[in-house]
Design an enzyme around this catalytic site. Structure first.
Site, mmCIF file in Angstrom:
data_model
loop_
_atom_site.group_PDB
_atom_site.id
_atom_site.type_symbol
_atom_site.label_atom_id
_atom_site.label_comp_id
_atom_site.label_asym_id
_atom_site.label_seq_id
_atom_site.Cartn_x
_atom_site.Cartn_y
_atom_site.Cartn_z
ATOM 1 N N HIS A 2 0.849 -1.198 0.000
ATOM 2 C CA HIS A 2 0.000 0.000 0.000
ATOM 3 C C HIS A 2 0.880 1.241 0.000
ATOM 4 C CE1 HIS A 2 -3.811 -2.103 0.448
ATOM 5 N NE2 HIS A 2 -3.266 -2.855 1.385
ATOM 6 N N TRP A 5 -1.204 4.313 1.247
ATOM 7 C CA TRP A 5 -1.738 4.267 2.622
ATOM 8 C C TRP A 5 -0.644 4.119 3.674
ATOM 9 C CZ3 TRP A 5 -5.775 6.574 4.076
ATOM 10 C CH2 TRP A 5 -6.840 6.740 3.191
ATOM 11 N N VAL A 140 -13.455 7.596 -9.698
ATOM 12 C CA VAL A 140 -12.626 7.936 -10.859
ATOM 13 C C VAL A 140 -13.244 7.240 -12.072
ATOM 14 C CG1 VAL A 140 -10.364 7.583 -11.938
ATOM 15 C CG2 VAL A 140 -10.501 8.356 -9.551
ATOM 16 N N LYS A 147 -4.262 5.004 -12.410
ATOM 17 C CA LYS A 147 -3.256 6.019 -12.733
ATOM 18 C C LYS A 147 -2.855 6.801 -11.488
ATOM 19 C CE LYS A 147 -5.218 6.857 -17.376
ATOM 20 N NZ LYS A 147 -4.071 6.304 -18.161
ATOM 21 N N ALA A 150 -6.525 8.513 -7.379
ATOM 22 C CA ALA A 150 -7.225 8.456 -6.081
ATOM 23 C C ALA A 150 -6.367 9.025 -4.940
ATOM 24 C CB ALA A 150 -7.698 7.034 -5.786
ATOM 25 N N LEU A 388 -23.653 6.825 4.289
ATOM 26 C CA LEU A 388 -24.562 6.629 3.151
ATOM 27 C C LEU A 388 -23.856 5.986 1.948
ATOM 28 C CD1 LEU A 388 -26.224 10.099 3.531
ATOM 29 C CD2 LEU A 388 -27.150 7.894 4.267
HETATM 30 S S1 NHW Z 1 -15.922 3.516 -0.928
HETATM 31 C C1 NHW Z 1 -16.285 3.668 -2.641
HETATM 32 C C2 NHW Z 1 -15.092 4.042 -3.462
HETATM 33 N N1 NHW Z 1 -15.460 4.174 -4.870
HETATM 34 C C3 NHW Z 1 -15.589 3.145 -5.711
HETATM 35 O O1 NHW Z 1 -15.343 2.009 -5.378
HETATM 36 C C4 NHW Z 1 -16.100 3.496 -7.095
HETATM 37 C C5 NHW Z 1 -15.495 2.657 -8.195
HETATM 38 N N2 NHW Z 1 -14.053 2.740 -8.147
HETATM 39 C C6 NHW Z 1 -13.336 3.843 -8.468
HETATM 40 O O2 NHW Z 1 -13.865 4.875 -8.819
HETATM 41 C C7 NHW Z 1 -16.731 5.000 -0.267
HETATM 42 C C8 NHW Z 1 -11.821 3.741 -8.337
HETATM 43 O O3 NHW Z 1 -11.463 2.387 -8.360
HETATM 44 C C9 NHW Z 1 -11.294 4.408 -7.044
HETATM 45 C C10 NHW Z 1 -9.788 4.156 -6.905
HETATM 46 C C11 NHW Z 1 -11.507 5.907 -7.105
HETATM 47 C C12 NHW Z 1 -11.956 3.835 -5.784
HETATM 48 N N3 NHW Z 1 -10.827 4.181 -0.460
HETATM 49 O O4 NHW Z 1 -6.085 5.966 -8.431
HETATM 50 P P1 NHW Z 1 -5.627 4.596 -8.113
HETATM 51 C C13 NHW Z 1 -15.808 6.174 -0.325
HETATM 52 O O5 NHW Z 1 -15.930 6.997 -1.219
HETATM 53 C C14 NHW Z 1 -6.410 3.195 -2.918
HETATM 54 C C15 NHW Z 1 -9.565 4.575 -0.188
HETATM 55 O O6 NHW Z 1 -4.544 4.052 -8.969
HETATM 56 P P2 NHW Z 1 -8.214 3.636 -8.937
HETATM 57 C C16 NHW Z 1 -14.751 6.314 0.734
HETATM 58 C C17 NHW Z 1 -5.649 1.920 -3.197
HETATM 59 O O7 NHW Z 1 -5.567 1.137 -2.008
HETATM 60 N N4 NHW Z 1 -8.491 4.243 -0.919
HETATM 61 O O8 NHW Z 1 -6.851 3.555 -8.086
HETATM 62 C C18 NHW Z 1 -13.492 6.973 0.209
HETATM 63 C C19 NHW Z 1 -4.331 2.444 -3.689
HETATM 64 O O9 NHW Z 1 -3.546 2.891 -2.592
HETATM 65 P P3 NHW Z 1 -2.377 1.939 -2.030
HETATM 66 C C20 NHW Z 1 -8.700 3.473 -1.991
HETATM 67 O O10 NHW Z 1 -8.806 2.282 -8.905
HETATM 68 C C21 NHW Z 1 -12.465 7.100 1.303
HETATM 69 C C22 NHW Z 1 -4.736 3.680 -4.464
HETATM 70 O O11 NHW Z 1 -6.067 4.032 -3.994
HETATM 71 C C23 NHW Z 1 -9.986 3.033 -2.341
HETATM 72 O O12 NHW Z 1 -8.005 4.282 -10.228
HETATM 73 C C24 NHW Z 1 -11.190 7.762 0.844
HETATM 74 C C25 NHW Z 1 -4.825 3.397 -5.950
HETATM 75 O O13 NHW Z 1 -5.177 4.578 -6.591
HETATM 76 C C26 NHW Z 1 -11.058 3.418 -1.520
HETATM 77 N N5 NHW Z 1 -12.326 3.036 -1.777
HETATM 78 O O14 NHW Z 1 -9.134 4.601 -8.050
HETATM 79 C C27 NHW Z 1 -10.215 7.926 1.968
HETATM 80 N N6 NHW Z 1 -9.889 2.294 -3.459
HETATM 81 O O15 NHW Z 1 -1.816 2.628 -0.821
HETATM 82 C C28 NHW Z 1 -10.535 9.106 2.845
HETATM 83 C C29 NHW Z 1 -8.595 2.265 -3.793
HETATM 84 O O16 NHW Z 1 -3.038 0.642 -1.669
HETATM 85 C C30 NHW Z 1 -9.497 9.317 3.923
HETATM 86 N N7 NHW Z 1 -7.859 2.979 -2.911
HETATM 87 O O17 NHW Z 1 -1.371 1.772 -3.124
HETATM 88 C C31 NHW Z 1 -9.811 10.529 4.804
HETATM 89 C C32 NHW Z 1 -9.481 11.851 4.099
HETATM 90 C C33 NHW Z 1 -9.871 13.095 4.943
HETATM 91 C C34 NHW Z 1 -8.936 13.276 6.127
HETATM 92 C C35 NHW Z 1 -9.317 14.562 6.958
HETATM 93 C C36 NHW Z 1 -8.434 14.739 8.206
HETATM 94 C C1 EN5 Z 2 -19.913 3.576 0.759
HETATM 95 N N1 EN5 Z 2 -21.004 4.158 1.450
HETATM 96 O O1 EN5 Z 2 -21.155 -5.924 -2.989
HETATM 97 C C2 EN5 Z 2 -20.235 2.191 0.297
HETATM 98 N N2 EN5 Z 2 -23.256 -5.484 -2.454
HETATM 99 O O2 EN5 Z 2 -23.983 -8.038 -0.012
HETATM 100 C C3 EN5 Z 2 -19.182 1.671 -0.618
HETATM 101 N N3 EN5 Z 2 -24.893 -8.596 -2.942
HETATM 102 O O3 EN5 Z 2 -25.716 -6.527 -2.945
HETATM 103 C C4 EN5 Z 2 -18.854 0.226 -0.411
HETATM 104 N N4 EN5 Z 2 -22.409 -10.611 -6.784
HETATM 105 O O4 EN5 Z 2 -25.512 -10.893 -1.845
HETATM 106 C C5 EN5 Z 2 -19.952 -0.714 -0.791
HETATM 107 N N5 EN5 Z 2 -27.441 -11.169 -2.916
HETATM 108 C C6 EN5 Z 2 -19.584 -2.162 -0.708
HETATM 109 C C7 EN5 Z 2 -20.695 -3.022 -1.261
HETATM 110 C C8 EN5 Z 2 -20.714 -3.077 -2.774
HETATM 111 C C9 EN5 Z 2 -21.943 -3.714 -3.346
HETATM 112 C C10 EN5 Z 2 -22.076 -5.135 -2.927
HETATM 113 C C11 EN5 Z 2 -23.550 -6.815 -1.989
HETATM 114 C C12 EN5 Z 2 -23.716 -6.784 -0.489
HETATM 115 C C13 EN5 Z 2 -24.830 -7.299 -2.689
HETATM 116 C C14 EN5 Z 2 -26.104 -9.220 -3.456
HETATM 117 C C15 EN5 Z 2 -26.063 -9.439 -4.940
HETATM 118 C C16 EN5 Z 2 -24.923 -10.299 -5.389
HETATM 119 C C17 EN5 Z 2 -24.855 -10.408 -6.872
HETATM 120 C C18 EN5 Z 2 -23.641 -11.183 -7.273
HETATM 121 C C19 EN5 Z 2 -26.314 -10.521 -2.683
HETATM 122 C C20 EN5 Z 2 -27.874 -12.330 -2.190
HETATM 123 C C21 EN5 Z 2 -29.195 -11.972 -1.512
HETATM 124 C C22 EN5 Z 2 -29.929 -13.170 -0.965
HETATM 125 C C23 EN5 Z 2 -31.387 -12.786 -0.712
HETATM 126 C C24 EN5 Z 2 -32.140 -13.936 -0.160
HETATM 127 C C25 EN5 Z 2 -31.510 -14.475 1.078
HETATM 128 C C26 EN5 Z 2 -30.058 -14.829 0.867
HETATM 129 C C27 EN5 Z 2 -29.301 -13.658 0.321
#
Ligand code: NHW
Ligand code: EN5
Length: 388
Positions: A2, A5, A140, A147, A150, A388
């Site tokens: 990481h 991180w 992203v 790239k 994040a 949320l």
């Molecule tokens: S979790 C949902 C996050 N979003 C998604 O999963 C959407 C789909 N994915 C993407 O858009 C809820 C991309 O994959 C993202 C990463 C943007 C996730 N949290 O740019 P790179 C939240 O929003 C680390 C934190 O190349 P990418 C909470 C990863 O471990 N870090 O990756 C957000 C690696 O670091 P490492 C995450 O795939 C909290 C680096 O990013 C992460 O193009 C944020 C790679 O970057 C995640 N969910 O873009 C932290 N996913 O050290 C807030 C990956 O392992 C902290 N990474 O090399 C607090 C800040 C405020 C402090 C105030 C005092």
């Molecule tokens: C930031 N606020 O994986 C949140 N959802 O179980 C960001 N699975 O819906 C992080 N894969 O189990 C979010 N059906 C992390 C969660 C990302 C989304 C996610 C899971 C949570 C989900 C469903 C569908 C799976 C489809 C194939 C699932 C089974 C339901 C079944 C209903 C009847 C009784 C047994 C279970």
């Protein structure tokens, strides 16, 4: 492992099990004059933008970015589809900072390609109320992944939080990062089993027919608890008292005042539903329950495009047993045409999931604190926080 991180003030994997470190901030606050005054550098083709979530146009751009690029399940069958109304509610709580709604645009086209947000919150950890940012909606664009954008976005939101003299944050993710405060399990309660099976969200159980499955999940037409009704503005003081008293028992929980309750717990159509139990005799508010609306896009199904999901939010039983209160929540969610009711095993949710026919999902949610160390990871039942 990481590279990013490892450089941040968060619990590190190498310190898991090390018990001689004190609880509290990992690094001290610094004078504001020492906070970097200029934004972090982005790759040359991109520029920072502050997203005005009061503007319909900007809200639409954010909505579209997330609709097409935000979180999917592990088999890429579903993608969260937060509504515009939801985003506007989630990002504009009391005392919010516009500067914490951060976008990245392509310089040439001005297209929005990435996003991250913070909102202010007071979160109590054991006996101490800490001002924090809740960070969410990190996204992203799919074409710009891997790239290292994040880490730049996380550093930039951190800088802007520091500029408001706030030094801690809370966030959740479906992925494991250094290091979870707790890990919660998703549970799902089918309300519309036929559709859930048709779209691949769930499967027909062994030795089950469709008609037996539909019968299994049938619910009454209306709530069973006398005095169960929609929460109103006049309930804010009573709900605040109930909730503050209830959340006091968890190790980590928000410190809600009446303004927070008015924002976070009052019903908003198609965003949040909340209910109170008003005693028919004394007219006292004895219980509270709530859920928020978060549909998912169904990716590549001929017949259906969205899954309507309700997510358990804050629930407070005092007179009504939690099981009965949540059964009423399922009943009203079904009446409102939700397909599924989801809950995490935080707070006392474990106590009702099995009896109310929830099943465990394939997803988990990891909870994190930034710049705040806990001696030990918590059990999810010790957590009184829903993001949320
Ligand atoms: S979790 C949902 C996050 N979003 C998604 O999963 C959407 C789909 N994915 C993407 O858009 C809820 C991309 O994959 C993202 C990463 C943007 C996730 N949290 O740019 P790179 C939240 O929003 C680390 C934190 O190349 P990418 C909470 C990863 O471990 N870090 O990756 C957000 C690696 O670091 P490492 C995450 O795939 C909290 C680096 O990013 C992460 O193009 C944020 C790679 O970057 C995640 N969910 O873009 C932290 N996913 O050290 C807030 C990956 O392992 C902290 N990474 O090399 C607090 C800040 C405020 C402090 C105030 C005092
Ligand atoms: C930031 N606020 O994986 C949140 N959802 O179980 C960001 N699975 O819906 C992080 N894969 O189990 C979010 N059906 C992390 C969660 C990302 C989304 C996610 C899971 C949570 C989900 C469903 C569908 C799976 C489809 C194939 C699932 C089974 C339901 C079944 C209903 C009847 C009784 C047994 C279970």
């Amino acid at each position: 492992q990481h590279k990013f991180w490892e450089t941040q003030p968060v619990g590190q994997f190498k310190d898991v099990g090390v018990t001689d470190l004190p609880e509290g901030p990992i690094e001290p606050a610094t004078p504001l004059s020492e906070v970097k005054q200029e934004p972090y550098n982005l790759p040359a083709q991109y520029e920072w933008t502050t997203c005005d979530m009061e503007s319909d146009e900007t809200c639409n751009e954010v909505y579209a970015l997330l609709k097409n690029n935000y979180v999917e399940d592990d088999e890429n069958m579903f993608r969260f589809n937060y509504s515009k109304e939801f985003l506007s509610w989630a990002l504009r709580p009391p005392g919010y900072y516009k500067s914490w709604h951060i976008g990245v645009r392509a310089k040439a086209s001005k297209k929005l390609v990435a996003f991250i947000t913070g909102i202010p919150a007071r979160i109590r950890v054991r006996g101490e109320v800490v001002k924090m940012a809740e960070v969410n909606f990190l996204c992203v664009h799919k074409k710009l992944r891997s790239k290292r954008l994040a880490p730049v976005m996380i550093k930039e939101v951190t800088r802007r939080v520091h500029l408001e003299n706030i030094w801690q944050a809370a966030y959740t993710a479906g992925v494991v990062l250094p290091t979870p405060v707790t890990t919660a399990q998703y549970w799902h309660r089918s309300l519309n089993p036929k559709k859930l099976i048709d779209v691949g969200f769930s499967r027909l159980g062994a030795r089950m027919t469709m008609s037996r499955t539909i019968k299994l999940y049938k619910l009454p037409d209306s709530p069973v608890t006398p005095g169960f009704r929609k929460m109103e503005l006049r309930d804010v003081p009573a709900v605040t008292r109930l909730l503050r008293n209830y959340l006091a028992q968890f190790v980590v929980a928000p410190d809600f005042d009446e303004d927070d309750v008015e924002h976070w717990l009052r019903p908003v159509e198609n965003v949040i539903d909340s209910f109170v139990v008003e005693s028919p005799e004394t007219h006292e508010i004895t219980d509270f329950c709530s859920f928020y609306t978060l549909p998912s896009s169904i990716l590549g199904n001929q017949n259906y495009s969205t899954l309507k999901a309700a997510y358990s939010y804050y629930n407070v039983p005092t007179k009504t047993p939690l099981l009965q209160l949540m059964n009423d929540a399922l009943i009203v969610a079904k009446q409102k045409d939700f397909d599924v009711f989801n809950a995490l095993d935080v707070m006392f949710n474990e106590s009702f999931v099995k009896e109310l026919k929830f099943g465990p999902g394939d997803g988990q949610l990891h909870y994190y604190l930034y710049n705040y160390r806990l001696q030990q990871a918590l059990r999810p039942s010790e957590l009184g926080l829903v993001l949320l």
